[in-house]
Design an enzyme around this catalytic site. Structure first.
Site, PDB file in Angstrom:
ATOM      1  CE  LYS A 109      -4.049  -2.058   2.291  1.00 19.27           C
ATOM      2  NZ  LYS A 109      -5.135  -2.140   3.077  1.00 19.27           N
ATOM      3  CE  LYS A 190      -5.807  -8.301  -0.438  1.00 19.40           C
ATOM      4  NZ  LYS A 190      -5.646  -7.962   1.149  1.00 19.40           N
ATOM      5  CE  LYS A 193     -13.873  -3.743   3.241  1.00 19.60           C
ATOM      6  NZ  LYS A 193     -13.309  -4.058   4.383  1.00 19.60           N
TER       7      LYS A 193
HETATM    8  P1  TYM Z   1     -10.494  -5.995   5.842  1.00 18.35           P
HETATM    9  O1  TYM Z   1     -11.315  -5.415   6.480  1.00 18.35           O
HETATM   10  O2  TYM Z   1      -8.985  -5.653   4.599  1.00 18.35           O
HETATM   11  O3  TYM Z   1     -11.156  -7.247   5.816  1.00 18.35           O
HETATM   12  C1  TYM Z   1     -12.195  -7.913   6.516  1.00 18.35           C
HETATM   13  C2  TYM Z   1     -11.663  -9.557   6.462  1.00 18.35           C
HETATM   14  O4  TYM Z   1     -12.145 -10.279   4.913  1.00 18.35           O
HETATM   15  C3  TYM Z   1     -10.650 -10.652   4.946  1.00 18.35           C
HETATM   16  N1  TYM Z   1     -10.629 -10.555   3.393  1.00 18.35           N
HETATM   17  C4  TYM Z   1     -10.335 -11.521   2.406  1.00 18.35           C
HETATM   18  N2  TYM Z   1     -11.277 -13.007   2.511  1.00 18.35           N
HETATM   19  C5  TYM Z   1     -10.737 -13.529   1.434  1.00 18.35           C
HETATM   20  N3  TYM Z   1     -10.703 -13.093   0.495  1.00 18.35           N
HETATM   21  C6  TYM Z   1     -10.190 -12.424   0.296  1.00 18.35           C
HETATM   22  N4  TYM Z   1      -9.682 -11.849  -0.945  1.00 18.35           N
HETATM   23  C7  TYM Z   1     -10.783 -10.934   1.504  1.00 18.35           C
HETATM   24  N5  TYM Z   1     -10.559  -9.884   1.244  1.00 18.35           N
HETATM   25  C8  TYM Z   1     -10.376  -9.862   2.556  1.00 18.35           C
HETATM   26  C9  TYM Z   1      -9.917 -10.064   5.542  1.00 18.35           C
HETATM   27  O5  TYM Z   1      -9.106 -11.228   6.031  1.00 18.35           O
HETATM   28  C10 TYM Z   1     -10.707 -10.612   7.276  1.00 18.35           C
HETATM   29  O6  TYM Z   1     -10.667 -10.826   8.061  1.00 18.35           O
HETATM   30  N6  TYM Z   1      -7.127  -5.412   9.143  1.00 18.35           N
HETATM   31  C11 TYM Z   1      -7.917  -5.739   8.978  1.00 18.35           C
HETATM   32  C12 TYM Z   1      -9.593  -5.963  10.545  1.00 18.35           C
HETATM   33  C13 TYM Z   1      -8.967  -5.674  11.690  1.00 18.35           C
HETATM   34  C14 TYM Z   1      -9.118  -6.987  12.192  1.00 18.35           C
HETATM   35  C15 TYM Z   1      -8.769  -6.294  13.436  1.00 18.35           C
HETATM   36  C16 TYM Z   1      -9.561  -8.011  11.880  1.00 18.35           C
HETATM   37  C17 TYM Z   1      -8.537  -4.465  12.249  1.00 18.35           C
HETATM   38  N7  TYM Z   1      -8.612  -4.927  13.474  1.00 18.35           N
HETATM   39  C18 TYM Z   1      -9.175  -7.184  14.672  1.00 18.35           C
HETATM   40  C19 TYM Z   1      -9.015  -9.075  13.077  1.00 18.35           C
HETATM   41  C20 TYM Z   1      -9.085  -8.802  14.028  1.00 18.35           C
HETATM   42  C21 TYM Z   1      -8.563  -5.480   7.500  1.00 18.35           C
HETATM   43  O7  TYM Z   1      -8.206  -4.554   7.186  1.00 18.35           O
HETATM   44  O8  TYM Z   1      -9.796  -6.065   7.176  1.00 18.35           O
END
Ligand code: TYM
Length: 321
Positions: A109, A190, A193
């Site tokens: 990023k 992948k 968003k």
């Molecule tokens: P975020 O918001 O990008 O994504 C939310 C969840 O979706 C999963 N994910 C995917 N799984 C499969 N294939 C994909 N292409 C894909 N894209 C996203 C992510 O693995 C995630 O589980 N940093 C985290 C948010 C966060 C978090 C936390 C998660 C903040 N604090 C504490 C767990 C515990 C994030 O940006 O997820």
């Protein structure tokens, strides 16, 4: 089993979020499960305040529409619980600069933006704070968060060694398939968003005909053989994993049922519509009632504060504050 996980409100969630994370959250929900809309995390991007406000409520409504029941689990908005940002600071003084610059997501990023925000570098520490505040034992996430979970484990262990046993060392839990759903137009990256790939991303609020169109146009290959092989046939294997995940079977046995790509695509589209259309319709209902959504958030924040506050105090005291 204490569980915590989170999702950023940086846009409408997509099929990767749903299959990689949200579906696991729904099946694991109980009184010991905490799920957060992590709005503080979205400040790492340049997002207009009004949009962030709207998307935070959208995301909350999507989670409820997907089946999270605020009567069963704790559903909250991260910024409503001040201890996340507070513990973040304590943990920034435990984490090292070197380990943060090694994070893959940061490298990707930061490479795409000039003058990126410091928060983009320190964000995994805030994520560690989210997890450690609740003494989470399991963190259901997609594959892309594994490295951040490793960091959270290291921070917890380092803190406990240096200042005494305060934190539980958490573990990542990813689903067996579809833990990394790929972009339908470019199966080497992948589904995300933050990347602008309208045809490659199935949003959880897409209408059925959009879903059908995107699946039909998904990039595959030309050898014509239906076989699960992520390296040689990434596009086709992505479709097989999506269907496998939605039908709870192995991608290899899904592959065995098909001779033609077209038939597979029709069934993938049908399965995705079958999963997302009820969600979309419930969302339209739930999103209209902002009073109810705000009540859900307030109640969730109260429950989250009750759990997080003693942990924050224990950590602060252990460090000498
Ligand atoms: P975020 O918001 O990008 O994504 C939310 C969840 O979706 C999963 N994910 C995917 N799984 C499969 N294939 C994909 N292409 C894909 N894209 C996203 C992510 O693995 C995630 O589980 N940093 C985290 C948010 C966060 C978090 C936390 C998660 C903040 N604090 C504490 C767990 C515990 C994030 O940006 O997820």
């Amino acid at each position: 089993m204490r569980i915590l996980s989170g999702i950023q409100p940086s846009g409408v969630g997509h099929l990767g979020n749903y299959l990689g994370a949200i579906r696991q959250w729904v099946s694991a929900q109980d009184a010991d499960a905490y799920y957060a809309v992590v709005d503080l995390h979205s400040l790492t991007l340049d997002i207009p305040p009004d949009r962030l406000r709207v998307q935070t409520l959208d995301t909350l409504a999507i989670l409820v529409a997907a089946g999270l029941d605020p009567e069963q689990c704790t559903l909250f908005i991260q910024s409503h619980v001040p201890y996340h940002a507070q513990l973040n600071w304590l943990l920034e003084c435990v984490a090292s600069y070197g380990e943060l610059t090694r994070m893959t997501q940061f490298k990707e990023k930061s490479g795409r933006q000039e003058g990126y925000r410091v928060g983009l570098l320190t964000y995994p520490v805030l994520m560690a704070a989210d997890i450690l505040l609740y003494r989470a034992e399991q963190v259901p996430v997609g594959d892309d968060q594994r490295q951040h979970l490793e960091l959270a484990r290291n921070i917890a262990e380092r803190f406990n060694n240096r200042y005494g046993e305060v934190f539980t060392v958490p573990e990542a839990v990813a689903p067996p398939f579809a833990a990394r759903v790929m972009d339908l137009q470019d199966p080497s990256r992948k589904m995300s968003k933050s990347l602008n790939s309208p045809l490659g991303t199935i949003y959880v609020l897409d209408e059925p005909d959009e879903i059908v169109r995107k699946v039909k146009k998904a990039v595959t290959d030309t050898d014509g053989e239906v076989r699960y092989d992520r390296d040689d046939k990434p596009g086709l294997s992505n479709l097989l994993e999506i269907l496998a995940s939605l039908s709870d079977e192995a991608p290899e046995s899904v592959a065995a049922r098909y001779q033609r790509y077209g038939d597979l695509k029709s069934d993938v589209a049908e399965a995705v519509v079958g999963a997302l259309e009820p969600l979309r319709l419930r969302f339209l209902d739930i999103r209209e009632d902002e009073t109810l959504l705000r009540q859900v958030a307030t109640r969730g924040a109260d429950k989250a504060v009750a759990t997080a506050e003693p942990l924050y105090r224990a950590a602060a005291e252990a460090m000498g504050l």
